[in-house]
Structures are given as structure tokens and as C-alpha cells.
Design an enzyme around this catalytic site. Structure first.
Site, mmCIF file in Angstrom:
data_model
loop_
_atom_site.group_PDB
_atom_site.id
_atom_site.type_symbol
_atom_site.label_atom_id
_atom_site.label_comp_id
_atom_site.label_asym_id
_atom_site.label_seq_id
_atom_site.Cartn_x
_atom_site.Cartn_y
_atom_site.Cartn_z
ATOM 1 N N LYS A 262 106.853 -92.501 7.935
ATOM 2 C CA LYS A 262 106.136 -93.296 6.937
ATOM 3 C C LYS A 262 105.460 -94.497 7.605
ATOM 4 O O LYS A 262 106.103 -95.244 8.352
ATOM 5 C CB LYS A 262 107.121 -93.778 5.871
ATOM 6 C CG LYS A 262 106.453 -94.536 4.752
ATOM 7 C CD LYS A 262 107.455 -95.012 3.719
ATOM 8 C CE LYS A 262 106.757 -95.920 2.728
ATOM 9 N NZ LYS A 262 107.700 -96.589 1.828
ATOM 10 N N ASN B 195 92.591 -83.708 -4.759
ATOM 11 C CA ASN B 195 91.505 -83.674 -5.755
ATOM 12 C C ASN B 195 92.108 -83.641 -7.144
ATOM 13 O O ASN B 195 93.208 -83.136 -7.317
ATOM 14 C CB ASN B 195 90.701 -82.385 -5.635
ATOM 15 C CG ASN B 195 89.952 -82.275 -4.343
ATOM 16 O OD1 ASN B 195 89.591 -83.277 -3.753
ATOM 17 N ND2 ASN B 195 89.735 -81.064 -3.909
ATOM 18 N N PRO C 185 89.624 -75.525 6.424
ATOM 19 C CA PRO C 185 88.939 -74.227 6.370
ATOM 20 C C PRO C 185 88.329 -74.031 4.985
ATOM 21 O O PRO C 185 88.910 -74.453 3.988
ATOM 22 C CB PRO C 185 90.075 -73.219 6.595
ATOM 23 C CG PRO C 185 91.329 -73.939 6.213
ATOM 24 C CD PRO C 185 91.078 -75.394 6.520
ATOM 25 N N ASP C 186 87.146 -73.435 4.953
ATOM 26 C CA ASP C 186 86.552 -73.055 3.663
ATOM 27 C C ASP C 186 87.071 -71.645 3.356
ATOM 28 O O ASP C 186 86.612 -70.662 3.946
ATOM 29 C CB ASP C 186 85.021 -73.083 3.738
ATOM 30 C CG ASP C 186 84.401 -72.879 2.359
ATOM 31 O OD1 ASP C 186 84.914 -72.030 1.603
ATOM 32 O OD2 ASP C 186 83.412 -73.571 2.048
ATOM 33 N N PHE D 277 83.675 -70.505 -7.343
ATOM 34 C CA PHE D 277 83.306 -71.422 -8.425
ATOM 35 C C PHE D 277 82.427 -72.529 -7.872
ATOM 36 O O PHE D 277 82.500 -72.856 -6.691
ATOM 37 C CB PHE D 277 84.569 -72.033 -9.061
ATOM 38 C CG PHE D 277 85.201 -71.100 -10.040
ATOM 39 C CD1 PHE D 277 85.920 -70.004 -9.597
ATOM 40 C CD2 PHE D 277 85.053 -71.299 -11.403
ATOM 41 C CE1 PHE D 277 86.476 -69.113 -10.488
ATOM 42 C CE2 PHE D 277 85.605 -70.418 -12.301
ATOM 43 C CZ PHE D 277 86.320 -69.328 -11.846
#
Ligand code: C5P
Length: 410
Positions: free
Chosen positions: A300, A222, A317-318, A337
Site C-alpha cells: 500500500k 469504469n 489488450p483490446d 458495443f
């Protein structure tokens, strides 16, 4: 580090003056000397007697005491201080300061001082938004005057908006910053000498992105600089907390004086958080990848060997939900958040319930806000008490304010 410093506290005439009594008490508890000055209007809101009792000092009042004037004079009074604090700073006091007036004791002291001045404005929202006040504020900032607040919220006059004086705990923080009195990093000197409101408390902070490998050279991740998480760790450290900082590969360097645990994947992050427990509070500011690659290759992947690779995903997992729902070893306060682009409050409120955390710091990250990559942030703190919108402020200030709230809650 602030111990022994001397604050000249000018109390202006506003309803928020009652909070200055708490401020005096808090500063005294931190080992500071507080020399109070009351304007004539302030005496309508707090009595010289209560101020003197809390400060343990004579109160300098807005009537010229000629004996005292001869003894030390207003110039001496304002120069003996390490910092001059004006709380509450009313619209009138601000106008006087901006205009350089010196027609009473408080304004004369403010003109005569050679020390830094920190103001905590407090007034009706319309008065705060009035162009004259904003002009005065800009002038004072140019003159090097420091500010803390005002906050946004319900006002004594029944209106809502910016104008409420910052809470004493925030003012103490601003004073500490102004004095250059950053808390000594606990890891360097050992927890035994850590001081501050969070001394003896342990807080786990997650920060940065996670990186989920596809093969040994590729990954999914992210966007996250780690800036907000790092600022929070710094603010908690500065209040004396022992901080375990679990960070993914962020672009911002981790702070000094905290225990840094570097991880790559969400699984590693969860394990690191678990290993860091028990903690008094957990602040989950990481941008954790929701998915990992289930069919990760050990070697790879080669282009063109078997056509296009097909990635299979598995859920990560959260970590926030997991830590919030721990039966034993759940931190007393768990903060998550929520970055939203629409219906910020209702989405974040639902998220808080779903995850089971105590507080959610929600912010609007839709492109028009300029929050991503910008220096400022506009957040809403969602707790059992409902949603509390904070005025737009720097990300560092958001962190300091949040840390102050955590200190209050613990
Ligand atoms: O569900 P969402 O990603 O919007 O939730 C954001 C909050 O949950 C943040 O506090 C984030 O650090 C935390 N989180 C987590 N583990 C995940 C996903 C999010 O701790 N796998």
C-alpha cells in the site's frame, strides 16, 4: 417448455400477414399447436389453404359456420387456447379490441377469451403514430394486453419508421415469455436437454467493468453496472445457448444457468475469454479499462512518504479486436458495443472496421438520452448490411432482440 401449448393465432388483414406463415411454421417447429383464425381482410393477403396446410389445423374464418358454432362455439375456441396471439394486429383490429367490439369472429374471440392476449402491431407509420392508435394501445396495455414490436424500418408502402411487424423470431420469443416458458438453464439440466434456437451453441459474453490495481487497496475502473451484458447472457441462455459469462466486478448479479467466470483486470478477462474458446459467437459487452497501471505497487502506498505518487500507464489488450482477429478459433460471429456521444453511426462504423468485428451495437449515451442508468436504450445495429436503427425499447428487450438476431445468424 412451450411444447404442447396451444396458440390461437388471429391473423389480421395487412401486408405483414405473410410473416405469420413463417410464425406458424416456427411455432410448429417448437412443438406448439397453432389454431388459426383469419379475418375477412386477412384473406386478401394469405389464403386459408396455405394457413391450414402450415398449421395442420382447420382455419377458422370470418364467416360464421353455424355447424361449428353449434359444435364448440367461439367461447370454447378462445378458451381452449393457452395464449391468444394477434399477428398482424392492424390499426382496425386494435381499435376494435380497445373499444370492445365483437362484430366478427376475430373480435368476438378476443372479447370472449379468458387468456392472455399478445399483439404484434403492423401498419403504416402514420397510422401507428396517429393519436387514435396510440390511445388504443394505451387502453389495451391497461387491459393487460401484451405487445411485441412494431419495428422501425422501411415499410412496404415506401415510408420509413415504426410500424413494421416484429420478425417471427421475436414474436416466438414474446410468446415464450408470455407463456412463462423460460428456457431451462442448460447448466442445470445439461446441454443434452437444452432446447431452443441456440441449443448446442456456445457463446462467450463479457460484461461489467474491469478493475486495474494501483496498489493492493486502490484501483482505477469504469462505471458499468453490467446490466446490459447480464440481460444478453439471460436472453442467450433462454434460447438454449451454453453461455460462458466472463464478468468484471459488476453491481448486477450474474444470471443463473450460465458459467460465470469472475475476473478483475483486462488481462485476466482476455485470458478467461481465450480459455472459454472455441465458441460459436462472442458478445463483448464489458467496459474494459483502456489502461492499466504500469508501476503498480506491491505494498500500500503511503501518504506523504515521497510526495505525490506518479502513476504510469500501459495499454490494456483490446479483447474485442484480439478475438475478432484470431486466425484460428475465431468465433463465427463477433459482436462489439460502442457507446458514443456524437456521430453515433459514423463513429461506430469506423470502430467496427478498426476492430474487425462482425456487428457493432451502437448507442447514444449523451446525457440528454437518459440511457445511462435508465431502463431504456436506443441502439443501432451496424453490420455488413449497413446501419439498422431500432426503436427505443427496454434494455431487456434490446438483449432479446439481439439474441434472436444471433440465433438467426448462426
Ligand atoms: O474502443 P471502445 O472501448 O469504445 O470499444 C468498445 C467495444 O470494445 C466493447 O464491445 C468493449 O467490450 C470492447 N473492448 C474490449 N477490450 C478493450 C476495450 C474495449 O473488448 N480493451
Amino acid at each position: 417448455m412451450m411444447q404442447g401449448n396451444r396458440i390461437l393465432l388471429v391473423i389480421g388483414g395487412g401486408i405483414a400477414a405473410y410473416k405469420s406463415l413463417t410464425l406458424i411454421r416456427d411455432l410448429k417447429r417448437d412443438g406448439l399447436r397453432v389454431v388459426p383464425v383469419l379475418t375477412k381482410a386477412a384473406e386478401q393477403f394469405v389464403t386459408p389453404l396455405s394457413v391450414a396446410a402450415l398449421a395442420g389445423e382447420d382455419v377458422h374464418r370470418d364467416l360464421f359456420d353455424l355447424t361449428r358454432e353449434a359444435e364448440m362455439g367461439h367461447i370454447q375456441l378462445s378458451r381452449d387456447a393457452d395464449l391468444v396471439v394477434v399477428a398482424p394486429a392492424t390499426a382496425d383490429l386494435m381499435a376494435k379490441m380497445a373499444g370492445g367490439h365483437a362484430d366478427d369472429l376475430a373480435s368476438t374471440l378476443l372479447m370472449a377469451t379468458d387468456k392472455r392476449v399478445l399483439i404484434a402491431p403492423a401498419m403504416n407509420v402514420r397510422m401507428w403514430n396517429h393519436p387514435a392508435t396510440q390511445r388504443n394501445l394505451a387502453t389495451m396495455k391497461q387491459d393487460g394486453v401484451l405487445t411485441v414490436g412494431p419495428d422501425e424500418g422501411d415499410m412496404a408502402c415506401g415510408e420509413y419508421g415504426p410500424g413494421r411487424m416484429a420478425e417471427p423470431v421475436q414474436i416466438v420469443e414474446a410468446i415464450r415469455d408470455a407463456l412463462g416458458g423460460r428456457r431451462v438453464a442448460p447448466l442445470k439440466l445439461g446441454p443434452a436437454v437444452a432446447t431452443g434456437r441456440l441449443a448446442g451453441k456456445h457463446v462467450v459474453v463479457t460484461s461489467g467493468p474491469t478493475m486495474e490495481p494501483i496498489d493492493p487497496v486502490r484501483y482505477i475502473s469504469n462505471h458499468s453496472s453490467g446490466a446490459q451484458g447480464t440481460a444478453i447472457a439471460v436472453a442467450l441462455r433462454d434460447l438454449g445457448a451454453r453461455v460462458s459469462f466472463v464478468t468484471g466486478p459488476a453491481t448486477v448479479s450474474p444470471p443463473e444457468g450460465v458459467e460465470v467466470i469472475r475476473v478483475q483486470t483486462a488481462d485476466e478477462m482476455r485470458a478467461a475469454v481465450e480459455a472459454a474458446l472455441p465458441a460459436d459467437a462472442a458478445v463483448m459487452a464489458a467496459a474494459v479499462a483502456d489502461w492499466k497501471v504500469a508501476n503498480r505497487a506491491d505494498q500500500k502506498m503511503k501518504k506523504g512518504r515521497d510526495g505525490m505518487p506518479v502513476l504510469e500507464f500501459a495499454e490494456n489488450p483490446d479483447i474485442l479486436a484480439w478475438v475478432s482477429q484470431l486466425k484460428t478459433r475465431r468465433p463465427a460471429l463477433v459482436v462489439g458495443f460502442a457507446a458514443e456521444t456524437e456521430d453515433v453511426v459514423s463513429n461506430a462504423t469506423a470502430k467496427r472496421r478498426r476492430k474487425g468485428c462482425d456487428w457493432i451495437v451502437a448507442n447514444d449515451v449523451s446525457p440528454s438520452t437518459g440511457t445511462f442508468g435508465g431502463e431504456d436504450n436506443t441502439v443501432t445495429l451496424i453490420s455488413d448490411d449497413g446501419a439498422e436503427s431500432w426503436a427505443r425499447m427496454g434494455k431487456d428487450e434490446v438483449a432479446r432482440k439481439l439474441a434472436a438476431r444471433i440465433a438467426e445468424a448462426l
